[in-house]
Design an enzyme around this catalytic site. Structure first.
Site, short mmCIF file in Angstrom:
data_model
loop_
_atom_site.label_atom_id
_atom_site.label_comp_id
_atom_site.label_asym_id
_atom_site.label_seq_id
_atom_site.Cartn_x
_atom_site.Cartn_y
_atom_site.Cartn_z
N ASP A 127 -7.12 5.02 -5.54
CA ASP A 127 -8.07 5.39 -4.49
C ASP A 127 -8.36 6.89 -4.50
OD1 ASP A 127 -9.61 5.69 -2.26
OD2 ASP A 127 -8.16 4.84 -0.85
N ASP A 154 -1.50 -1.05 -3.73
CA ASP A 154 -2.81 -0.86 -3.10
C ASP A 154 -3.01 0.56 -2.58
OD1 ASP A 154 -5.28 -1.94 -2.26
OD2 ASP A 154 -4.52 -2.21 -0.22
N ASN A 193 -9.35 -8.57 0.32
CA ASN A 193 -8.16 -7.92 0.86
C ASN A 193 -8.06 -8.12 2.37
OD1 ASN A 193 -8.04 -6.93 -1.75
ND2 ASN A 193 -7.70 -4.82 -1.15
N SER A 249 0.83 -1.21 0.00
CA SER A 249 0.00 0.00 0.00
C SER A 249 0.86 1.26 0.00
CB SER A 249 -0.91 0.02 1.23
OG SER A 249 -0.15 0.24 2.40
N GLY A 303 -11.09 -4.45 3.87
CA GLY A 303 -11.37 -4.51 5.30
C GLY A 303 -11.85 -5.87 5.75
#
Length: 287
Positions: free
Chosen positions: A106, A84, A233, A50, A212
């Site tokens: 995102d 990510d 994920n 991420s 999540g």
């Protein structure tokens, strides 16, 4: 074996009405644990790095990415590398040369029109580089001036009609949807909105992603996969397993100073967690 692609793994999972596990990694021990767990389960896996992790690693993507590629190439199961929760365009543009086959762009924090514009631009660029693109759509703000809700804010839900328009206009390959999960949950108590998931799955025509997922019980995960989720994920569950195992080890060995001893224990705990979760997502043997 050589790196595979996220798009291939997710596509095969979706065709089989299963889901591929995608695990966020922070350290080399995370990488090794995720691959060991996938090998134990005999299933493919996605390694995710991420933007937050890149920031933790002094803003440098390549050291961890290259470690992930090297470990994946020695795996006995297919492994893909995914970037990510990318917010920074600068980081996005590093993905192709670092071994990534996919990115999750995102912009869900932005108002809908801005999210769509930013995602369109990112997807156009990423597709030109051969990258598979995932995006996220939370809950659009109301006419009273409410800001958009992050996809994992309590109570956030993705509207199927809005999601259909977003997918058609943005051209993304997969969509992370808000159906009742929250990031960073340490207890597995989330209850998903399966009726909404069914509507989204029947409307969108592309793979759906559950973020999540650490807070989702096994039964809910099984139902989510049956309802159309193709990529799941997981991040916090690995950190919780590692931390608990290290804590227990150090409590029993208060004079321990060799980090290899307790990191090995933490790595093994993460590997067991990965194997267990992958078996829930895809109970059929084989990759």
């Amino acid at each position: 074996m050589p790196l595979t692609t996220t798009g291939d793994l997710v596509g095969r999972a979706a065709a089989a009405r299963g889901a591929v596990g995608a695990f966020n990694v922070i350290t080399l021990e995370h990488i090794e644990a995720v691959i060991a767990g996938a090998e134990l389960a005999g299933r493919p896996v996605v390694l995710q790095i991420s933007e937050n992790t890149v920031e933790f690693r002094y803003g440098r993507l390549l050291p961890l990415a290259r470690a992930a590629v090297a470990a994946a190439e020695r795996s006995s199961v297919p492994v893909a590398l995914h970037l990510d929760h990318v917010i920074s365009d600068r980081l996005l543009r590093q993905a192709p040369d670092a071994g990534f086959s996919s990115v999750m762009y995102d912009a869900a924090r932005l108002p809908y029109a801005d999210n769509l514009a930013a995602t369109c631009a990112a997807a156009d660029w990423a597709h030109a580089q051969g990258l598979w693109v995932e995006a996220e759509l939370g809950e659009v703000g109301g006419k009273d001036g409410r800001p958009p809700l992050d996809a994992h804010a309590p109570g956030a839900r993705t509207d199927p009609r809005q999601a259909c328009a977003f997918v058609a206009d943005s051209g993304v390959d997969a969509l992370a949807v808000a159906v009742g999960t929250t990031h960073a949950m340490t207890e597995r108590t989330a209850a998903l909105d399966h009726a909404l998931l069914k509507r989204l799955s029947g409307t969108l025509g592309i793979p759906l992603v559950l973020h999540g997922s650490s807070g989702v019980p096994d039964g809910e995960l099984t139902a989510a996969v049956a309802g159309g989720i193709s990529k799941v994920n997981v991040g916090t569950a690995l950190n919780a397993a590692m931390t608990a195992a290290i804590r227990e080890y150090l409590a029993a060995h208060p004079r321990a100073v060799d980090s290899r001893t307790y990191l090995a224990v933490g790595r093994e705990a993460m590997a067991r967690t990965v194997a267990s979760l992958i078996a829930v997502l895809d109970p059929a043997p084989g990759a």
